[in-house]
Write a protein that holds these residues in place. Structure first.
Motif, PDB file in Angstrom:
ATOM      1  N   THR A  20      26.854  -7.358  13.891  1.00 13.49           N
ATOM      2  CA  THR A  20      28.295  -6.477  14.201  1.00 13.49           C
ATOM      3  C   THR A  20      29.370  -7.560  13.964  1.00 13.49           C
ATOM      4  OG1 THR A  20      27.871  -7.108  16.492  1.00 13.49           O
ATOM      5  CG2 THR A  20      27.380  -4.740  15.699  1.00 13.49           C
ATOM      6  N   ARG A  21      29.240  -8.728  13.585  1.00 13.35           N
ATOM      7  CA  ARG A  21      30.154  -9.694  13.294  1.00 13.35           C
ATOM      8  C   ARG A  21      29.867 -10.897  12.141  1.00 13.35           C
ATOM      9  NH1 ARG A  21      28.703 -10.111  18.162  1.00 13.35           N
ATOM     10  NH2 ARG A  21      30.665  -9.282  18.962  1.00 13.35           N
ATOM     11  N   PRO A  22      30.695 -11.231  11.314  1.00 14.31           N
ATOM     12  CA  PRO A  22      30.390 -12.294  10.270  1.00 14.31           C
ATOM     13  C   PRO A  22      29.723 -13.657  11.206  1.00 14.31           C
ATOM     14  CG  PRO A  22      32.413 -11.625   9.826  1.00 14.31           C
ATOM     15  CD  PRO A  22      32.154 -10.884  11.203  1.00 14.31           C
ATOM     16  N   LYS A  23      29.035 -14.350  10.330  1.00 15.04           N
ATOM     17  CA  LYS A  23      28.728 -15.386  11.257  1.00 15.04           C
ATOM     18  C   LYS A  23      29.736 -16.355  11.681  1.00 15.04           C
ATOM     19  CE  LYS A  23      24.912 -18.855  10.548  1.00 15.04           C
ATOM     20  NZ  LYS A  23      23.867 -19.534   9.618  1.00 15.04           N
ATOM     21  N   PRO A  24      30.689 -16.735  10.755  1.00 14.85           N
ATOM     22  CA  PRO A  24      31.672 -17.648  11.307  1.00 14.85           C
ATOM     23  C   PRO A  24      32.674 -17.220  12.519  1.00 14.85           C
ATOM     24  CG  PRO A  24      31.863 -17.419   8.924  1.00 14.85           C
ATOM     25  CD  PRO A  24      30.820 -16.585   9.318  1.00 14.85           C
ATOM     26  N   MET A  25      32.482 -15.616  12.777  1.00 17.39           N
ATOM     27  CA  MET A  25      32.885 -15.220  13.746  1.00 17.39           C
ATOM     28  C   MET A  25      32.338 -15.135  15.116  1.00 17.39           C
ATOM     29  SD  MET A  25      36.399 -14.392  12.608  1.00 17.39           S
ATOM     30  CE  MET A  25      36.757 -13.311  13.856  1.00 17.39           C
ATOM     31  N   VAL A  26      31.211 -15.802  15.104  1.00 13.78           N
ATOM     32  CA  VAL A  26      30.555 -15.747  16.326  1.00 13.78           C
ATOM     33  C   VAL A  26      31.355 -16.594  17.207  1.00 13.78           C
ATOM     34  CG1 VAL A  26      28.348 -16.434  17.392  1.00 13.78           C
ATOM     35  CG2 VAL A  26      28.357 -15.359  15.289  1.00 13.78           C
ATOM     36  N   PRO A  27      31.679 -16.224  18.615  1.00 10.12           N
ATOM     37  CA  PRO A  27      32.454 -16.828  19.306  1.00 10.12           C
ATOM     38  C   PRO A  27      31.753 -18.068  20.260  1.00 10.12           C
ATOM     39  CG  PRO A  27      32.033 -14.876  20.242  1.00 10.12           C
ATOM     40  CD  PRO A  27      31.297 -14.985  18.836  1.00 10.12           C
ATOM     41  N   VAL A  28      32.432 -19.171  20.594  1.00  7.84           N
ATOM     42  CA  VAL A  28      31.987 -20.129  21.502  1.00  7.84           C
ATOM     43  C   VAL A  28      33.127 -20.063  22.663  1.00  7.84           C
ATOM     44  CG1 VAL A  28      31.350 -22.547  21.883  1.00  7.84           C
ATOM     45  CG2 VAL A  28      30.639 -21.279  19.769  1.00  7.84           C
ATOM     46  N   LEU A  29      32.891 -19.746  23.676  1.00  4.51           N
ATOM     47  CA  LEU A  29      33.655 -19.676  24.908  1.00  4.51           C
ATOM     48  C   LEU A  29      34.654 -18.639  24.272  1.00  4.51           C
ATOM     49  CD1 LEU A  29      33.960 -23.061  26.439  1.00  4.51           C
ATOM     50  CD2 LEU A  29      32.440 -21.319  27.057  1.00  4.51           C
ATOM     51  N   GLY A  30      34.524 -17.588  23.854  1.00  2.00           N
ATOM     52  CA  GLY A  30      35.395 -16.710  23.474  1.00  2.00           C
ATOM     53  C   GLY A  30      36.274 -16.785  22.492  1.00  2.00           C
ATOM     54  N   LYS A  31      35.974 -17.862  21.673  1.00  2.00           N
ATOM     55  CA  LYS A  31      36.900 -18.097  20.397  1.00  2.00           C
ATOM     56  C   LYS A  31      36.066 -18.329  19.177  1.00  2.00           C
ATOM     57  CE  LYS A  31      39.934 -21.491  20.794  1.00  2.00           C
ATOM     58  NZ  LYS A  31      40.418 -23.080  20.614  1.00  2.00           N
ATOM     59  N   PRO A  32      36.198 -17.572  18.253  1.00  2.00           N
ATOM     60  CA  PRO A  32      35.494 -17.588  16.974  1.00  2.00           C
ATOM     61  C   PRO A  32      35.257 -18.917  16.493  1.00  2.00           C
ATOM     62  CG  PRO A  32      37.155 -15.713  16.810  1.00  2.00           C
ATOM     63  CD  PRO A  32      37.610 -16.537  18.164  1.00  2.00           C
ATOM     64  N   ASN A  33      34.100 -19.502  15.709  1.00  2.00           N
ATOM     65  CA  ASN A  33      34.058 -20.582  15.645  1.00  2.00           C
ATOM     66  C   ASN A  33      35.028 -20.916  14.361  1.00  2.00           C
ATOM     67  OD1 ASN A  33      32.480 -23.137  15.323  1.00  2.00           O
ATOM     68  ND2 ASN A  33      31.830 -22.522  13.488  1.00  2.00           N
ATOM     69  N   TYR A 278      26.198 -23.423  33.363  1.00  2.00           N
ATOM     70  CA  TYR A 278      26.387 -23.159  32.035  1.00  2.00           C
ATOM     71  C   TYR A 278      26.243 -21.655  31.469  1.00  2.00           C
ATOM     72  CZ  TYR A 278      25.611 -28.169  31.444  1.00  2.00           C
ATOM     73  OH  TYR A 278      25.808 -29.509  31.569  1.00  2.00           O
ATOM     74  N   THR A 279      27.195 -20.823  32.454  1.00  2.00           N
ATOM     75  CA  THR A 279      27.174 -19.561  32.149  1.00  2.00           C
ATOM     76  C   THR A 279      28.836 -19.376  31.775  1.00  2.00           C
ATOM     77  OG1 THR A 279      25.601 -18.806  33.530  1.00  2.00           O
ATOM     78  CG2 THR A 279      27.498 -17.260  33.091  1.00  2.00           C
ATOM     79  N   TYR A 280      28.935 -18.626  30.488  1.00  3.67           N
ATOM     80  CA  TYR A 280      30.298 -18.083  30.186  1.00  3.67           C
ATOM     81  C   TYR A 280      30.438 -16.584  30.199  1.00  3.67           C
ATOM     82  CZ  TYR A 280      34.010 -16.081  27.181  1.00  3.67           C
ATOM     83  OH  TYR A 280      34.864 -15.650  26.716  1.00  3.67           O
ATOM     84  N   ILE A 281      31.301 -16.062  31.068  1.00  6.96           N
ATOM     85  CA  ILE A 281      31.258 -14.632  31.412  1.00  6.96           C
ATOM     86  C   ILE A 281      32.656 -14.209  30.636  1.00  6.96           C
ATOM     87  CG2 ILE A 281      31.776 -12.749  33.022  1.00  6.96           C
ATOM     88  CD1 ILE A 281      30.330 -14.389  35.084  1.00  6.96           C
ATOM     89  N   GLY A 282      32.549 -13.327  29.735  1.00  9.54           N
ATOM     90  CA  GLY A 282      33.610 -13.177  28.920  1.00  9.54           C
ATOM     91  C   GLY A 282      34.776 -12.062  29.359  1.00  9.54           C
ATOM     92  N   PRO A 283      36.057 -12.029  28.654  1.00  7.66           N
ATOM     93  CA  PRO A 283      36.851 -11.048  29.265  1.00  7.66           C
ATOM     94  C   PRO A 283      36.564  -9.791  29.715  1.00  7.66           C
ATOM     95  CG  PRO A 283      37.233 -11.562  27.232  1.00  7.66           C
ATOM     96  CD  PRO A 283      36.329 -12.404  27.237  1.00  7.66           C
ATOM     97  N   ASN A 284      37.080  -9.192  30.728  1.00  7.64           N
ATOM     98  CA  ASN A 284      36.981  -7.959  30.928  1.00  7.64           C
ATOM     99  C   ASN A 284      35.644  -7.492  31.552  1.00  7.64           C
ATOM    100  OD1 ASN A 284      39.800  -7.222  30.064  1.00  7.64           O
ATOM    101  ND2 ASN A 284      39.232  -7.314  28.008  1.00  7.64           N
ATOM    102  N   THR A 285      34.855  -8.315  31.711  1.00  7.80           N
ATOM    103  CA  THR A 285      33.597  -7.852  32.179  1.00  7.80           C
ATOM    104  C   THR A 285      33.249  -7.647  33.665  1.00  7.80           C
ATOM    105  OG1 THR A 285      32.308  -9.390  30.393  1.00  7.80           O
ATOM    106  CG2 THR A 285      31.221  -8.986  32.634  1.00  7.80           C
ATOM    107  N   ILE A 286      32.679  -6.710  34.072  1.00  8.48           N
ATOM    108  CA  ILE A 286      32.569  -6.423  35.420  1.00  8.48           C
ATOM    109  C   ILE A 286      30.861  -6.836  35.603  1.00  8.48           C
ATOM    110  CG2 ILE A 286      32.137  -4.578  36.961  1.00  8.48           C
ATOM    111  CD1 ILE A 286      34.180  -3.057  35.140  1.00  8.48           C
ATOM    112  N   ILE A 287      30.873  -7.701  36.826  1.00  8.41           N
ATOM    113  CA  ILE A 287      29.622  -7.986  37.545  1.00  8.41           C
ATOM    114  C   ILE A 287      29.555  -7.605  38.898  1.00  8.41           C
ATOM    115  CG2 ILE A 287      28.033 -10.076  38.199  1.00  8.41           C
ATOM    116  CD1 ILE A 287      28.917  -9.948  35.310  1.00  8.41           C
TER     117      ILE A 287
END
Length: 413
Positions: A20-33, A278-287
């Protein structure tokens, strides 16, 4: 000098995240590579224009540039590949837009390398290509390089079965335009397999070993994405401590956190939640209450319900994980998938928008393809899965054996 970013790949091994996203747009800590690469190029004085070679889901990349990088100080040009051309064919397709020497960066390279160093190294040698080199633990996945005392590459082998060294091609080059004359137009050509070895044999390729202070990850697989997040979290922790919180994060006092952990903006954490390293929880997530999360990546807008457990898991955007669900062993869940209550998901790849209501379709069995067939499947699960789950796998396998493509992509049914 121009910089060419090869951003047209399909990212097959990263599916379903790359579905659902181009490979260069895969994010690391919420920011696309891709953003990391562009920000690094911004600091390179020699670069006056960035050329994006695009194909798969190129509209997503254009939209990102127009919306998020509108203040970027250097010109950005798009060059569309008319068909999948692989790395060499994509370089040939930008021939009309480059002159003399130009920088090439693969869009799946996550690194803090200073590209200026490679440019300077290229100016000092008499080669047509200068390759950035790095050492890795698994060289059989990459192009393995042997250099002489002067830095000239004397031997290059792409993905060897028995690597002679752990020094590999890092997917970053300075290339002279004359190299492009050897590449046919509008054909699938692999730069690493077909073009680079030819010029190595002619003594026209040099290597530059990246200094140890730079990290480098090829974002090719989910394991690589985990590793990139680990590096990025370690880097952040040195400056910001072991718990990094975005804006408007709601986290109760009884939440247990073992860092490094990054909880992004507008996330809401319930009572009694445990979040491990080593957990990243992205924006607007509900736990929700009493969930347990360890070494997992949640891209954002996910809902993790009560007492759910995530270990070594990647969730795409908008994933819903039901109550008492266990997801573990490098499972990867595509965007907007839903896992119903009380399920156990072992090491599966779940397609985007999929509703997971039963076990059997999502059990990954690590066997040789020839041995996955029902008549050869052992009585006991080689992964130690619960007997009730494994029996369901065997039952459905007897009706519909997995095809080779499913096995290759690590999906069953």
């Amino acid at each position: 000098m121009k910089a060419v970013i090869l951003a047209g790949g399909f990212g097959t091994r990263l599916r379903p995240i790359s579905s659902t996203r181009p490979k260069p747009m895969v994010p690391v800590l919420g920011k696309p590579n891709l953003q990391y690469i562009l920000e690094a190029l911004e600091k390179v004085g020699e670069i006056d224009e960035v050329i994006l070679s695009v194909h798969y889901m190129r509209g997503e990349i254009r939209e990102f540039i127009q919306e998020k990088m509108q203040d970027y100080p250097k010109d950005i040009k798009f060059v569309n590949d008319p068909m999948p051309l692989e790395t060499g064919g994509a370089l040939k397709n930008v021939e009309d837009y480059v002159s003399d020497d130009f920088l090439v960066i693969y869009g799946d390279v996550f690194t803090n390398f200073n590209y200026s160093e490679l440019i300077e190294a290229h100016k000092k040698n008499d080669g047509l290509i200068t390759v950035a080199l790095t050492k890795v633990y698994d060289p059989e996945r990459f192009g393995v390089v042997i250099t002489d005392e002067e830095g000239k590459i004397v031997e290059f082998e792409e993905k060897p079965r028995k690597p002679k060294t752990n020094l590999v091609d890092a997917g970053i080059y300075v290339v002279n335009k004359d190299v492009l004359k050897e590449i046919p137009k509008n054909k699938e050509v692999y730069f690493e397999r077909e073009i680079l070895p030819k010029f190595v044999s002619e003594g026209l390729v040099y290597g530059y070993k990246m200094p140890k202070e730079y990290y480098w990850v090829d974002l090719g697989t989910p394991d690589d994405l985990f590793y990139a997040h680990q590096i990025a979290l370690d880097e952040l922790a040195r400056e910001n401590g072991y718990m990094i919180l975005g804006e408007n994060v709601d986290i109760p006092e009884d939440v247990e956190v073992q860092g490094p952990v990054y909880i992004d903006s507008n996330a809401k954490i319930g009572h009694g939640v445990k979040i491990k390293a080593y957990t990243y929880i992205g924006p607007n997530t509900i736990i929700e209450d009493k969930a347990y999360i360890k070494r997992s990546i949640l891209l954002g807008s996910d809902i993790i319900k009560e007492r759910a457990e995530l270990k070594d898991t990647i969730l795409g955007e908008g994933v819903v994980v039901g109550k008492n669900v266990i997801v573990k062993e490098n499972a990867v869940v595509g965007d907007y998938a839903k896992i119903y209550d009380n399920l156990v998901i072992y090491g599966a790849k779940i397609l985007p928008w999929k509703k997971v209501e039963e076990y059997e379709a999502y059990i990954r069995i690590k066997l040789d393809p020839a041995k996955v067939r029902p008549e050869l499947t052992p009585d006991r699960c080689p992964l130690g899965l619960p007997e009730c789950i494994y029996k369901k796998f065997k039952a459905i396998a007897g009706e519909k054996p997995p095809c080779d493509e499913c096995i290759e992509n690590q999906w069953l049914f």
